[in-house]
Scaffold this motif. Structure first.
Motif, short mmCIF file in Angstrom:
data_model
loop_
_atom_site.label_atom_id
_atom_site.label_comp_id
_atom_site.label_asym_id
_atom_site.label_seq_id
_atom_site.Cartn_x
_atom_site.Cartn_y
_atom_site.Cartn_z
N LEU A 1 -6.81 18.58 6.17
CA LEU A 1 -7.93 17.73 5.77
C LEU A 1 -8.89 17.48 6.93
O LEU A 1 -10.11 17.46 6.73
CB LEU A 1 -7.41 16.40 5.24
CG LEU A 1 -6.95 16.44 3.80
CD1 LEU A 1 -6.47 15.08 3.36
CD2 LEU A 1 -8.08 16.88 2.88
N ALA B 1 -0.87 18.68 5.68
CA ALA B 1 -1.97 18.19 4.87
C ALA B 1 -2.98 17.43 5.73
O ALA B 1 -4.19 17.60 5.56
CB ALA B 1 -1.43 17.28 3.77
N TYR B 2 -2.47 16.62 6.64
CA TYR B 2 -3.35 15.84 7.49
C TYR B 2 -4.23 16.76 8.33
O TYR B 2 -5.45 16.60 8.39
CB TYR B 2 -2.51 14.93 8.36
CG TYR B 2 -3.31 14.08 9.31
CD1 TYR B 2 -3.06 14.11 10.68
CD2 TYR B 2 -4.32 13.26 8.84
CE1 TYR B 2 -3.79 13.34 11.54
CE2 TYR B 2 -5.07 12.49 9.71
CZ TYR B 2 -4.80 12.54 11.06
OH TYR B 2 -5.53 11.78 11.91
N LEU C 1 -5.72 17.43 -6.93
CA LEU C 1 -6.28 16.11 -6.67
C LEU C 1 -7.79 16.12 -6.81
O LEU C 1 -8.40 15.25 -7.44
CB LEU C 1 -5.87 15.69 -5.26
CG LEU C 1 -5.86 14.20 -4.94
CD1 LEU C 1 -4.96 13.48 -5.90
CD2 LEU C 1 -5.34 14.02 -3.52
N GLN D 1 4.53 6.36 2.05
CA GLN D 1 4.54 7.81 2.26
C GLN D 1 4.81 8.17 3.69
O GLN D 1 5.11 9.30 4.00
CB GLN D 1 3.20 8.39 1.83
CG GLN D 1 3.08 8.47 0.34
CD GLN D 1 2.09 9.54 -0.07
OE1 GLN D 1 1.30 9.98 0.74
NE2 GLN D 1 2.15 9.94 -1.30
N LEU D 2 4.69 7.22 4.61
CA LEU D 2 4.92 7.54 6.00
C LEU D 2 6.41 7.62 6.34
O LEU D 2 6.77 8.02 7.43
CB LEU D 2 4.27 6.48 6.90
CG LEU D 2 2.77 6.68 7.12
CD1 LEU D 2 2.22 5.57 7.97
CD2 LEU D 2 2.54 8.02 7.79
N ILE E 1 -10.53 14.30 -9.90
CA ILE E 1 -11.44 13.19 -9.55
C ILE E 1 -12.78 13.38 -10.22
O ILE E 1 -13.33 14.48 -10.12
CB ILE E 1 -11.59 13.10 -8.02
CG1 ILE E 1 -10.30 12.47 -7.45
CG2 ILE E 1 -12.79 12.28 -7.63
CD1 ILE E 1 -10.31 12.36 -5.97
N LEU F 1 -3.93 19.60 -3.20
CA LEU F 1 -5.31 19.20 -2.94
C LEU F 1 -6.23 19.64 -4.07
O LEU F 1 -7.11 18.87 -4.50
CB LEU F 1 -5.79 19.81 -1.63
CG LEU F 1 -5.62 18.95 -0.39
CD1 LEU F 1 -6.11 19.68 0.83
CD2 LEU F 1 -6.40 17.65 -0.55
N MET G 1 0.85 -1.19 0.00
CA MET G 1 0.00 0.00 0.00
C MET G 1 0.89 1.24 0.00
O MET G 1 1.88 1.28 0.69
CB MET G 1 -0.86 -0.04 1.27
CG MET G 1 -2.01 0.94 1.27
SD MET G 1 -3.26 0.53 0.09
CE MET G 1 -4.16 2.02 -0.05
N SER G 2 0.51 2.22 -0.79
CA SER G 2 1.38 3.38 -0.92
C SER G 2 1.40 4.22 0.35
O SER G 2 2.27 5.02 0.53
CB SER G 2 0.92 4.24 -2.09
OG SER G 2 -0.41 4.65 -1.84
N ALA G 3 0.43 4.04 1.23
CA ALA G 3 0.38 4.87 2.43
C ALA G 3 1.60 4.60 3.31
O ALA G 3 2.20 5.51 3.85
CB ALA G 3 -0.90 4.59 3.21
#
Lengths: 92, 171
Positions: free
Chosen positions: B25, B21-22, B167, B6-7, B171, B164, B1-3
């Motif tokens: 959001l 970003a977190y 992104l 990214q961590l 979508i 963002l 998983m790409s998450a």
């Protein structure tokens, strides 16, 4: 750095050392993108400050513009949709 | 998983971006949950204002109370109802600082040849103090430091918002 600052507040006068100023100006120069390619010796302090002011103003304008666009996009997208959860899983 | 990939950030800037970003959001989510989206123009304008406040608030809360600018932003946002009602009571105190600085100049050692006073043109200092939040009462040296920190976080926040927008628009 912090000890120098506490000494400043003790004396009351803002006795700024030249090294500190040069250091901070170079730090600002690195952050502001337009003046990074200029030689640090040649850039005058007022030019750095002027560019910093312009840069901060342009950043504020961009925040306004981006929040406008974001709000328009958010009104057309349901945030509880699966796309939003994908975005959140990407960030996390 | 790409998450999970990214961590593990490779440089501190991307770690900062992830934190900003977190938080942004999260704020946006709570903002959207409160009121349902609608296409009225005035509502969109109000919503964009709320998004802007959310951006500054999330940026300042990531930094916390460590910095003068983040404290000023958080205070302004928390008290914006009170500020709107009591506009007349807020007074600017920039003039005493300028007088204070002139005093310091006279006391300087005259044998020193090299003087690097960045605020020779005091108009710039006043402008900078107005632009950076919470910077009206800082000494000139701390002002430069605050500005550098503020620029760093603000530029990263702008990048996060830009990503963002890209992104959301695809979508």
């Amino acid at each position: 750095m912090s000890s120098r600052r506490s000494r400043q507040s003790l004396t009351g006068a803002s006795k700024i050392t030249d090294d500190q100023i040069i250091q901070l100006l170079s730090k600002l120069q690195q952050l502001v993108p337009e003046i990074t390619n200029r030689r640090s010796n040649k850039a005058s302090a007022s030019k750095v400050l002027q560019d910093t002011c312009n840069y901060v103003r342009s950043l504020h304008r961009e925040v306004d513009d981006l929040s406008d666009r974001l709000s328009q996009l958010l009104s057309t997208i349901d945030v509880d949709s699966p796309e939003a959860s994908i975005i959140q899983s990407l960030i996390m | 998983m790409s998450a999970s990939q990214q961590l593990t950030p490779t440089n501190p800037n991307s770690a900062l971006k992830i934190r900003l970003a977190y938080r942004f959001l999260l704020t946006l989510n709570t903002l959207n949950a409160k009121k349902p989206p609608n296409f009225d123009h005035t509502q969109i304008h109000r919503r964009s204002h709320r998004v802007k406040i959310a951006a500054y608030a999330s940026m300042a809360s990531v930094v916390g109370p460590k910095r003068a600018w983040s404290r000023a932003i958080l205070w302004k946002i928390r008290n914006r109802g009170m500020l709107a009602r009591n506009k007349k009571r807020i007074h600017r105190i920039s003039t005493p600082i300028r007088l204070h600085r002139h005093h310091a100049r006279r006391r300087r050692n005259p044998n020193r040849v090299v003087h690097v006073d960045p605020f020779v043109n005091s108009g710039l200092e006043v402008k900078l103090r107005k632009l950076v939040p919470g910077a009206e009462t800082i000494d000139p040296c701390g002002l430069l430091d605050e500005t550098a920190d503020y620029i760093k976080y603000l530029a990263t926040q702008v990048e996060v918002m830009r990503n963002l927008v890209d992104l959301y628009s695809t979508i």
